[in-house]
Write a protein that holds these residues in place. Structure first.
Motif, short mmCIF file in Angstrom:
data_model
loop_
_atom_site.label_atom_id
_atom_site.label_comp_id
_atom_site.label_asym_id
_atom_site.label_seq_id
_atom_site.Cartn_x
_atom_site.Cartn_y
_atom_site.Cartn_z
N MET A 1 -3.39 21.60 0.14
CA MET A 1 -3.89 20.21 0.16
C MET A 1 -5.37 20.17 -0.18
O MET A 1 -6.15 20.96 0.33
CB MET A 1 -3.67 19.65 1.58
N LYS A 2 -5.73 19.23 -1.06
CA LYS A 2 -7.15 19.11 -1.42
C LYS A 2 -7.91 18.40 -0.29
O LYS A 2 -7.32 17.66 0.48
CB LYS A 2 -7.27 18.26 -2.68
N ASP A 3 -9.21 18.65 -0.23
CA ASP A 3 -10.05 17.98 0.78
C ASP A 3 -10.39 16.57 0.32
O ASP A 3 -10.32 16.28 -0.86
CB ASP A 3 -11.39 18.73 0.93
N ASN A 4 -10.78 15.76 1.27
CA ASN A 4 -11.37 14.45 0.95
C ASN A 4 -10.53 13.52 0.10
O ASN A 4 -11.05 12.82 -0.77
CB ASN A 4 -12.74 14.63 0.30
N LEU A 5 -9.26 13.54 0.30
CA LEU A 5 -8.38 12.63 -0.44
C LEU A 5 -8.51 11.22 0.11
O LEU A 5 -8.91 11.02 1.25
CB LEU A 5 -6.91 13.05 -0.29
N ILE A 6 -8.14 10.26 -0.73
CA ILE A 6 -7.95 8.89 -0.22
C ILE A 6 -6.45 8.67 -0.21
O ILE A 6 -5.78 8.80 -1.24
CB ILE A 6 -8.68 7.85 -1.09
N ILE A 7 -5.92 8.40 0.98
CA ILE A 7 -4.48 8.19 1.15
C ILE A 7 -4.28 6.76 1.63
O ILE A 7 -4.92 6.33 2.59
CB ILE A 7 -3.92 9.20 2.19
N THR A 8 -3.43 6.02 0.95
CA THR A 8 -3.20 4.63 1.37
C THR A 8 -1.81 4.48 2.00
O THR A 8 -0.85 5.13 1.58
CB THR A 8 -3.34 3.66 0.17
N VAL A 9 -1.74 3.60 2.99
CA VAL A 9 -0.48 3.34 3.68
C VAL A 9 -0.33 1.82 3.81
O VAL A 9 -1.05 1.18 4.58
CB VAL A 9 -0.45 4.00 5.09
N ASP A 10 0.55 1.26 3.00
CA ASP A 10 0.79 -0.19 3.06
C ASP A 10 2.19 -0.47 3.57
O ASP A 10 3.05 0.42 3.58
CB ASP A 10 0.63 -0.80 1.66
N GLY A 11 2.41 -1.72 3.95
CA GLY A 11 3.75 -2.10 4.39
C GLY A 11 3.69 -3.32 5.29
O GLY A 11 2.62 -3.74 5.71
N PRO A 12 4.86 -3.89 5.59
CA PRO A 12 4.90 -5.10 6.43
C PRO A 12 4.68 -4.79 7.91
O PRO A 12 4.71 -3.62 8.31
CB PRO A 12 6.32 -5.63 6.19
N ALA A 13 4.46 -5.84 8.69
CA ALA A 13 4.25 -5.70 10.14
C ALA A 13 5.47 -5.04 10.78
O ALA A 13 6.61 -5.36 10.43
CB ALA A 13 4.01 -7.07 10.76
N GLY A 14 5.22 -4.12 11.69
CA GLY A 14 6.31 -3.52 12.47
C GLY A 14 7.04 -2.38 11.78
O GLY A 14 8.00 -1.85 12.34
N ALA A 15 6.59 -1.95 10.60
CA ALA A 15 7.30 -0.87 9.91
C ALA A 15 6.91 0.49 10.45
O ALA A 15 7.56 1.50 10.16
CB ALA A 15 7.02 -0.93 8.41
N GLY A 16 5.85 0.52 11.26
CA GLY A 16 5.43 1.79 11.88
C GLY A 16 4.23 2.42 11.19
O GLY A 16 3.88 3.56 11.49
N LYS A 17 3.57 1.67 10.31
CA LYS A 17 2.49 2.30 9.54
C LYS A 17 1.27 2.67 10.38
O LYS A 17 0.67 3.71 10.14
CB LYS A 17 2.11 1.48 8.30
N SER A 18 0.95 1.87 11.41
CA SER A 18 -0.21 2.22 12.26
C SER A 18 0.07 3.50 13.03
O SER A 18 -0.77 4.39 13.07
CB SER A 18 -0.50 1.13 13.29
N THR A 19 1.25 3.55 13.63
CA THR A 19 1.60 4.72 14.44
C THR A 19 1.50 5.99 13.62
O THR A 19 0.83 6.95 14.02
CB THR A 19 3.04 4.56 14.99
N VAL A 20 2.12 6.00 12.43
CA VAL A 20 2.12 7.24 11.67
C VAL A 20 0.74 7.51 11.04
O VAL A 20 0.33 8.67 10.94
CB VAL A 20 3.24 7.28 10.59
N SER A 21 0.02 6.46 10.67
CA SER A 21 -1.31 6.68 10.07
C SER A 21 -2.25 7.32 11.08
O SER A 21 -3.04 8.20 10.75
CB SER A 21 -1.92 5.36 9.60
#
Ligand code: DC
Length: 222
Positions: A1-21
Motif C-alpha cells: 500500500m502506498k503512503d498518503n493516499l486519498i481514499i473517499t467513502v460515499d453513500g447514503p445515510a445508514g449504510a455504515g460508512k462512518s463505522t467502517v471509515s
C-alpha cells in the motif's frame, strides 16, 4: 500500500460508512474526515439563529460569519464552530435532517469545500460523505461507495438510536431516512451518486468486520 493516499467513502445515510471509515482510519493510521459533521455544524448554527433553511441570503451571510475548525485523531474527528465543540450535540436526527436541507444551498457547499480540500492537502486521508469521489476529491486514489437496502439502513439507524436511549419508532426513522435520501440524491448541486471509478459495496448482508476486510483488501492491493 502506498503512503498518503486519498481514499473517499460515499453513500447514503445508514449504510455504515462512518463505522467502517473510522475503523479503517485507525487501522491504517489515516486522518478521518467526517464531512457530514461539517454540514451538521452549519445546521446547528442555523437552528441556534432560527434561520429558515430555505433562506439562501441569510445562510450565505451565516457562512461568511462562522469559523469552523476540525481536529482529527485516532479515527475520530472533533468539530468546532465559533470555538464551540459541537461534536456530540450534532448527532441528532433533527440536525441530520436540517443538515440535508442546508447542504442543498450553494453558499454552504462552497464554504465547506475549502475546509475539506485543506484537510486532504497532504493525503493520508479517509474522506467520508456524499460527494467526496465526485466533487471534493475527484482525483482521489481510491473511491468507495457504500450502499445497503433502505429497510436494513433504517433498522440499523433505529438500533443505534435505541442504544443511545432515544425513544423512536422504526417507521418514523425509515420515513426520515427516505426523505433524506430523496433530498440528497435529487439536489441540483453535488447530488449523492457513485463516481464512475468507485468500488461499490453493498453492505445489506455483510457485518462491519466483513465490510472492513473487503475494503482493506482493496486498499492494501493498491
Ligand atoms: O453523513 P451525515 O448523516 O452526517 O450527513 C448529514 C447531511 O449532510 C446529509 O444528509 C447530506 C449532507 N452532506 C452532504 O450534502 N455532503 C457531504 N459530503 C456530507 C453530508
Amino acid at each position: 500500500m502506498k503512503d498518503n493516499l486519498i481514499i473517499t467513502v460515499d453513500g447514503p445515510a445508514g449504510a455504515g460508512k462512518s463505522t467502517v471509515s473510522k475503523i479503517l482510519s485507525k487501522k491504517i493510521s489515516y486522518i478521518y474526515l467526517d464531512t457530514g459533521a461539517l454540514y451538521r455544524a452549519i445546521a446547528y448554527k442555523v437552528a441556534e439563529y432560527e434561520i429558515s433553511p430555505d433562506n439562501e441570503d441569510l445562510l450565505s451571510e451565516l457562512c461568511k460569519k462562522v469559523t469552523i475548525s476540525i481536529e482529527s485523531m485516532n479515527g475520530n474527528m472533533k468539530v468546532l464552530i465559533d470555538g464551540e465543540d459541537v461534536t456530540a450535540k450534532i448527532r441528532t436526527e433533527r440536525t441530520g435532517l436540517l443538515a440535508s436541507k442546508v447542504s442543498a444551498v450553494p453558499a454552504v457547499r462552497e464554504t465547506l469545500l475549502s475546509i475539506q480540500r485543506k484537510a486532504g492537502e497532504s493525503g493520508g486521508l479517509i474522506a467520508e460523505g456524499r460527494d467526496m469521489g465526485t466533487v471534493v476529491f475527484p482525483y482521489a486514489d481510491l473511491k468507495f461507495f457504500i450502499n445497503a437496502d433502505a429497510e436494513e439502513r433504517a433498522r440499523r439507524r433505529y438500533r443505534e438510536l435505541v442504544e443511545k436511549g432515544r425513544n423512536v419508532n422504526l417507521e418514523d426513522v425509515k420515513r426520515a431516512l427516505l426523505d433524506r435520501d430523496q433530498r440528497d440524491t435529487t439536489r441540483n448541486i453535488s447530488p449523492l451518486k457513485p463516481s464512475d471509478d468507485s468500488a461499490i459495496i453493498d453492505t445489506t448482508f455483510l457485518n462491519v468486520e466483513e465490510v472492513v476486510e473487503k475494503m482493506l483488501g482493496i486498499i492494501e492491493e493498491f
